[in-house]
Write a protein that holds these residues in place. Structure first.
Motif, short mmCIF file in Angstrom:
data_model
loop_
_atom_site.label_atom_id
_atom_site.label_comp_id
_atom_site.label_asym_id
_atom_site.label_seq_id
_atom_site.Cartn_x
_atom_site.Cartn_y
_atom_site.Cartn_z
N LEU A 157 -6.57 3.87 1.66
CA LEU A 157 -5.90 5.02 1.03
C LEU A 157 -5.15 4.62 -0.26
O LEU A 157 -5.24 5.34 -1.26
CB LEU A 157 -4.96 5.72 2.02
N PRO A 158 -4.45 3.48 -0.28
CA PRO A 158 -3.75 3.13 -1.54
C PRO A 158 -4.72 3.02 -2.72
O PRO A 158 -4.45 3.58 -3.79
CB PRO A 158 -3.10 1.78 -1.22
N ARG A 171 -9.74 4.07 7.34
CA ARG A 171 -9.26 5.32 6.73
C ARG A 171 -7.86 5.13 6.15
O ARG A 171 -7.57 5.64 5.05
CB ARG A 171 -9.21 6.34 7.88
N ALA A 172 -7.02 4.42 6.86
CA ALA A 172 -5.67 4.13 6.35
C ALA A 172 -5.69 2.95 5.37
O ALA A 172 -4.93 2.93 4.41
CB ALA A 172 -4.72 3.84 7.51
N GLU A 210 -9.61 2.81 11.44
CA GLU A 210 -8.57 2.00 10.79
C GLU A 210 -8.76 1.91 9.28
O GLU A 210 -7.78 1.90 8.53
CB GLU A 210 -8.53 0.61 11.42
N GLY A 242 0.80 -1.22 0.00
CA GLY A 242 0.00 0.00 0.00
C GLY A 242 0.84 1.27 0.00
O GLY A 242 0.57 2.21 -0.76
N ALA A 264 -1.55 4.22 11.77
CA ALA A 264 -1.87 5.45 11.04
C ALA A 264 -1.56 5.33 9.55
O ALA A 264 -2.15 6.02 8.73
CB ALA A 264 -1.10 6.62 11.65
N ILE A 312 1.06 4.19 -2.89
CA ILE A 312 0.76 5.61 -2.61
C ILE A 312 1.91 6.49 -3.10
O ILE A 312 1.70 7.50 -3.76
CB ILE A 312 0.51 5.81 -1.09
#
Lengths: 454, 454
Positions: free
Chosen positions: B308-309, B304-305, B302, A103, A189, A107
């Protein structure tokens, strides 16, 4: 360019590329030249495909400006336990070529970073034998581990930033030993998708850079958002208050070395000179049990499940130490493992509260300078506690031993105050490293190197 | 063979192969025949390569006996979010073909299981729209989710066991809706290497089987060892004591249905008839906040992270609900997320203590029978709490609605007492499902099916 671009920070390269003063291809060539010159000395890399680096660089240059991401011009090194062609420094995964990025790699790739290669790690990022990587300040010494090659590659100007991981002290320690910034954000995070699992409650992605500005940029890319955003203009040190926490390991055998004590005292002096308040505090005794007991119970308990697949399929190719996890050689009962979970969970809101009363906690990164020899990567005794507490930590370089080896100190904030910690860290770094040319030399630099940036 | 091998349990197939009364090739052919007959009705599978299944089966047959593993003869279905050619039912990962097995797949493959294919899931195992899979008891109804295809494939005799995952109720719910055993072990007890991450603190591998014996076999393969091994001869029900826990969601809107109430009462009667003590208890009010609040704060924080990718690289191909996680549409602050971590962590030793006073907690799996329609996979309101508490849970089938749809109930034990829970579950299943031919018909079976085994 008066200076090859590999000596610049990520942010500096990104700015020059945006201003058409530098191409990504030139950046790639500069980094490859440094790699060619130095890899036979410091052995940072497990895998670099120069043709791929150059062709990717050209693709990035061909990208129209409106399609470029925030990391366009940055060069990334990826610890060899994070997906991308990945081998974990284990013969079991020799031909492992996952075709989907981790991941964090996805990104950064989407944000325009040039992926330079995979950096050496200890086998499965364990405390087993060190990889061939050695310290750029003194190749006879360890660069720390397990994120050994990532620390070396950034310190030695072979990439602008790198990914490590931390389960005990695998990011903070190489940060200190190699004289660079090392940031372990709050646990959870940043996604850990595609990072090999050792201990699910401890493993955290780590970031290495040569400037705080770069860390701030990466924090933005990874959307590390605090509930309350940090001030646009960082709070001046004259309004800051720091808690100095030696931890129970300071006085332990192999605890604080003379060079740590000297850095410790000098750091407080520098903060005070800048007008900050510095307070020595002691954590409640309940924190004393984290290292080496409670954290280890949790880690060893979890590692028992983590390495079962490799143990079942390829036991003979797995280091005896890792076989021992599956065989539960340390005799961690489920009760101990659960005690680890529950006691640590109870301590986390307590450390949040304590850390929240200060602009940051200042605490040691490591017992001292990087030890001689590359077989052992050094001790995590002074930083493992913070990993178990899941709080964000940053190693700030700025001090040196009599042997000219770097030593850093760690700043800690409450969980999910990562942005605020970075903001404070920038001001602390100015005090510790200095911004004037005369102060910038208070730590030496690897061969041919220019200075750390604040 | 009087009966095709796909109607046998894993353990039965394994025994017959060991006795040379059945070949793995024949087992593969029987399962493929069932797949051919039924897949157009129940749509369990996202990917099956029949040539690969047959060639792997022949390889297993060719293996000398001394090299065969404990699952030699078992047929495995793998949820399509666990590595093996994996697509997560997301267009982003359409061509994703990781070339290393997930840890759990590697373990079962090494143990001799025949990998049959990938089973359908909701997109990234979320609560988004259901996949095409439908309930084998009534194709107009959902099989539950997100481990939809895994529940269907085992219930419909298309494989002997299957992997699911559970973040809310994604294993227990399809277990109940499809009338099979569904086991969510203690969080962390089985490696999650190679399982796509949704919520790192919640996601747990789930196991589906048609017999408790098979679950016990898998627990052995995965080395789910309690501190105190369960008795060799299971404790008789006449010496057992069960706590019936309705949870705060029982009386909520869309809580307990008439069919659940009927199963609940009948289950207690059956246990009492077998001589067990049954006690109704209420959990302390601090447990009431877990669903829907505290667990959701942790999960959404959790997620949320986690996404993201995909959000950065392929936002338009990501379900709006999952985009919403990254955009924090539910407005979960970091403070709420941390409160989720800390409050749940504090409740875990409390539930361990409560559950430890009984042979098991009995609690609902789902509000009722599988609802009509396959767009929505049903509610996790009655089982999500236990996932957040990280305790082991098993859905035991055995009851049915007036529509002839299966309903199960869940048994819960303290963390890391997985083996003891399985031991108790075997005895409870005998009371609920029965072992005599006349009792075995108390729930109907999918078309052509024979009975569940205890």
């Amino acid at each position: 360019m008066s200076i090859p671009s590999n000596y610049l920070t990520a942010s500096e390269c990104i700015r020059l590329v945006a201003e058409d003063k530098l191409t990504v291809e030139q950046i790639a060539l500069d980094h490859l030249a440094r790699y060619d010159e130095r890899d036979s000395v410091v052995h940072a890399w497990a895998f670099v495909n120069r043709d791929l680096v150059l062709s990717e660089a050209k693709k990035l240059d061909a990208l129209p400006k409106e399609k470029r991401g925030p990391l366009h011009g940055a060069v990334l090194g990826v610890k060899d336990m994070i997906n991308l062609p990945t081998q974990h420094n284990s013969p079991i995964y020799k031909d492992h070529r996952p075709n989907v990025d981790a991941g964090v790699v996805a990104i950064c790739r989407a944000a325009g970073a040039l992926i330079f290669g995979k950096t050496h790690t200890t086998e499965f990022a364990s405390t087993a034998e060190g990889p061939p990587a050695c310290n750029p300040y003194d190749p006879r010494r360890t660069p720390g581990g397990s994120s050994s090659g990532s620390g070396v590659a950034v310190s030695d100007y072979q990439c602008s930033f790198a990914f490590g991981t931390q389960t005990g002290g695998s990011t903070i320690r190489p940060g200190s030993f190699n004289g660079i910034y090392a940031f372990k954000p709050t646990w959870g995070a940043i996604t850990r998708e595609g990072l090999k699992i050792y201990s699910i409650s401890l493993d955290t992605l780590g970031l290495f850079t040569r400037s705080i500005e770069d860390l701030k940029l990466l924090a933005k890319v990874f959307r590390l958002e605090d509930d309350i955003p940090p001030p646009t203009v960082p709070k001046p040190l004259s309004e800051c208050r720091f808690a100095y926490v030696k931890t129970d390991q300071w006085d332990a055998e192999s605890g604080a070395s003379p060079e740590l004590i000297s850095a410790w005292e000098r750091s407080a002096k520098l903060l005070k000179s800048a007008g900050a308040e510095v307070v020595d505090i002691e954590l409640p005794p309940s924190f004393d049990k984290i290292f080496p007991d409670i954290g280890r119970w949790m880690m060893d308990g979890e590692a028992r499940a983590s390495f079962l697949p490799e143990y079942i399929t390829s036991k003979d190719s797995l280091a005896p130490y890792l076989q021992g996890h599956v065989e539960n050689k340390t005799k961690i009962t489920r009760k101990m493992q659960l005690q680890g979970y529950d006691e640590l969970a109870a301590l986390r809101p307590i450390i949040d509260k304590i850390a929240g009363e200060y602009d940051a906690i200042v605490t040691p990164s490591v017992p001292g300078e990087a030890p001689l020899g590359i077989g052992h990567t050094g001790s995590a005794r002074l930083c493992a506690m913070w990993t178990a507490l899941q709080v964000p930590c940053i190693n700030i370089p700025g001090f040196a031993s009599e042997n000219g080896m770097p030593i850093g100190l760690t700043l800690v904030a409450p969980r999910y105050e990562d942005q605020r910690l970075l903001s404070v860290a920038g001001e602390v770094a100015k005090a510790w490293i200095g911004t004037d040319d005369d102060k910038l030399n208070n730590i030496p630099a690897p061969k041919d190197a220019v200075h750390l940036k604040v």
